[in-house]
Design an enzyme around this catalytic site. Structure first.
Site, PDB file in Angstrom:
ATOM      1  N   ARG A  92       0.851  -1.195   0.000  1.00  0.00           N
ATOM      2  CA  ARG A  92       0.000   0.000   0.000  1.00  0.00           C
ATOM      3  C   ARG A  92       0.888   1.247   0.000  1.00  0.00           C
ATOM      4  NH1 ARG A  92      -3.832   0.006   4.981  1.00  0.00           N
ATOM      5  NH2 ARG A  92      -4.556  -1.847   3.837  1.00  0.00           N
ATOM      6  N   HIS A 137       1.496  -2.238   5.630  1.00  0.00           N
ATOM      7  CA  HIS A 137       1.352  -2.553   4.206  1.00  0.00           C
ATOM      8  C   HIS A 137       2.377  -1.801   3.354  1.00  0.00           C
ATOM      9  CE1 HIS A 137      -2.384  -4.964   3.900  1.00  0.00           C
ATOM     10  NE2 HIS A 137      -2.748  -4.336   5.005  1.00  0.00           N
ATOM     11  N   ASP A 144      -3.778  -8.473   2.960  1.00  0.00           N
ATOM     12  CA  ASP A 144      -5.153  -8.678   3.422  1.00  0.00           C
ATOM     13  C   ASP A 144      -5.803  -9.674   2.476  1.00  0.00           C
ATOM     14  OD1 ASP A 144      -4.799  -6.745   5.398  1.00  0.00           O
ATOM     15  OD2 ASP A 144      -5.635  -5.144   4.169  1.00  0.00           O
ATOM     16  N   GLU A 202      -7.899  -8.094  13.172  1.00  0.00           N
ATOM     17  CA  GLU A 202      -8.427  -8.270  11.817  1.00  0.00           C
ATOM     18  C   GLU A 202      -8.159  -9.694  11.339  1.00  0.00           C
ATOM     19  OE1 GLU A 202      -7.526  -3.613  10.461  1.00  0.00           O
ATOM     20  OE2 GLU A 202      -6.419  -5.269   9.511  1.00  0.00           O
ATOM     21  N   HIS A 205      -5.705  -9.990   8.006  1.00  0.00           N
ATOM     22  CA  HIS A 205      -4.440  -9.252   7.948  1.00  0.00           C
ATOM     23  C   HIS A 205      -3.268 -10.114   8.431  1.00  0.00           C
ATOM     24  CE1 HIS A 205      -2.182  -5.297   8.582  1.00  0.00           C
ATOM     25  NE2 HIS A 205      -1.433  -6.152   9.256  1.00  0.00           N
TER      26      HIS A 205
END
Length: 223
Positions: A92, A137, A144, A202, A205
Site C-alpha cells: 500500500r 502494508h 489482506d 483483523e 491481515h
C-alpha cells in the site's frame, strides 16, 4: 580531472529510487503466484472511503519477493482441499495511507458507514486504531486476504467482510458462528505455517515474520 566522470557515475548509481519507481525487491503476485485471485478493493469504490484510493492506478497486488513466495506456498497448501486465496490488498503506497488519514478527519463524510463501521463513531477511528498515519502494508510484506473455493471463486464465510471496523472482525470473536470461526482459524493456520503472523484485530491481515524492510515505508504507485 580524469576522475570526474567516474565520480559523477558513482553519484548517479547511489541516487535513491524515484518515488514512482518499484524496487527490484518487489514482484507482482500475478507473476509470482498466478493462481491467487486478486480483488483490489482500493482501486475500486467498494471500500470504507467509497472512492478509488490515491496511489492505486491498476487492480494489482505487489509484495516483496519473500512475502510473495511465502504466499504462494500458502496457496499451494490449500489446493489439495479445493481451496485457494483471494487478496484484497498487498503493498500500500504511503500516499494511500495519507488519503485514509484525510478521509478520517472529514467527519462529515460517512457515506460508507452502514457497511463498514456501523457501530463505530468516525470521530474515534484514530483513537481506537482503525486509522493510523503509517501502515505495515507500505513496507511491502503485509497482505489482506480471504479463503475461496478454488473452482467457483466463492469466498468462504468469515462472519464479516474485509475492512469491517468493529470487534466482530477479531479472529476469535464469539459474535460470529462456529463455522465462521473455523474458517478464520483455517486461514490463520495456513498463513502462520507459511511464515506470516496474524493481527489480533483483523482476521484478514497477515505480515511476513521475517519481512525484509521492517523500518522502511514505500510510496511508489500500484500500476
Amino acid at each position: 580531472m580524469a576522475s570526474l566522470p567516474r565520480l559523477f557515475l558513482a553519484m548517479f548509481l547511489t541516487l535513491p529510487l524515484r518515488a514512482d519507481e518499484m524496487p527490484e525487491a518487489f514482484v507482482a503476485i500475478d507473476s509470482a503466484a498466478p493462481g491467487i485471485a486478486v480483488e483490489a478493493r482500493y482501486f475500486t469504490t467498494d471500500n470504507f472511503v467509497g472512492t478509488r484510493i490515491d496511489g492505486y492506478e491498476a487492480p494489482r497486488c505487489y509484495l516483496t519477493r519473500p512475502a510473495a513466495a511465502a504466499l504462494s506456498n500458502a496457496d499451494a497448501a490449500l489446493a489439495p482441499f479445493g481451496l485457494g486465496l483471494k487478496v484484497f490488498d498487498c503493498y500500500r503506497p504511503q500516499r494511500a495511507v495519507d488519503h485514509f488519514v484525510r478521509w478520517a478527519k472529514d467527519l462529515g463524510d460517512t457515506k460508507m458507514k452502514a457497511r463498514y463501521y456501523p457501530r463505530v463513531a468516525k470521530s474515534v477511528l484514530f483513537k481506537e486504531g482503525y486509522i493510523a498515519a503509517r501502515s505495515g502494508h507500505s513496507r511491502g510484506s503485509t497482505v489482506d486476504l480471504t479463503l475461496i473455493d478454488r473452482e467457483s471463486g466463492r469466498e468462504l464465510d468469515m462472519g464479516t467482510g474485509f475492512d469491517f471496523f468493529g470487534p466482530e472482525s477479531w479472529p476469535g470473536s464469539l459474535a460470529v458462528n462456529a463455522q465462521q470461526r473455523a474458517n478464520r482459524l483455517l486461514l490463520r493456520g495456513v498463513m502462520t505455517r507459511a511464515g506470516f503472523r496474524p493481527l489480533q484485530e483483523e482476521w484478514w491481515h497477515f505480515t511476513l515474520v521475517n519481512e525484509p524492510f521492517p523500518g522502511r515505508y514505500f510510496d511508489f504507485p500500484v500500476r
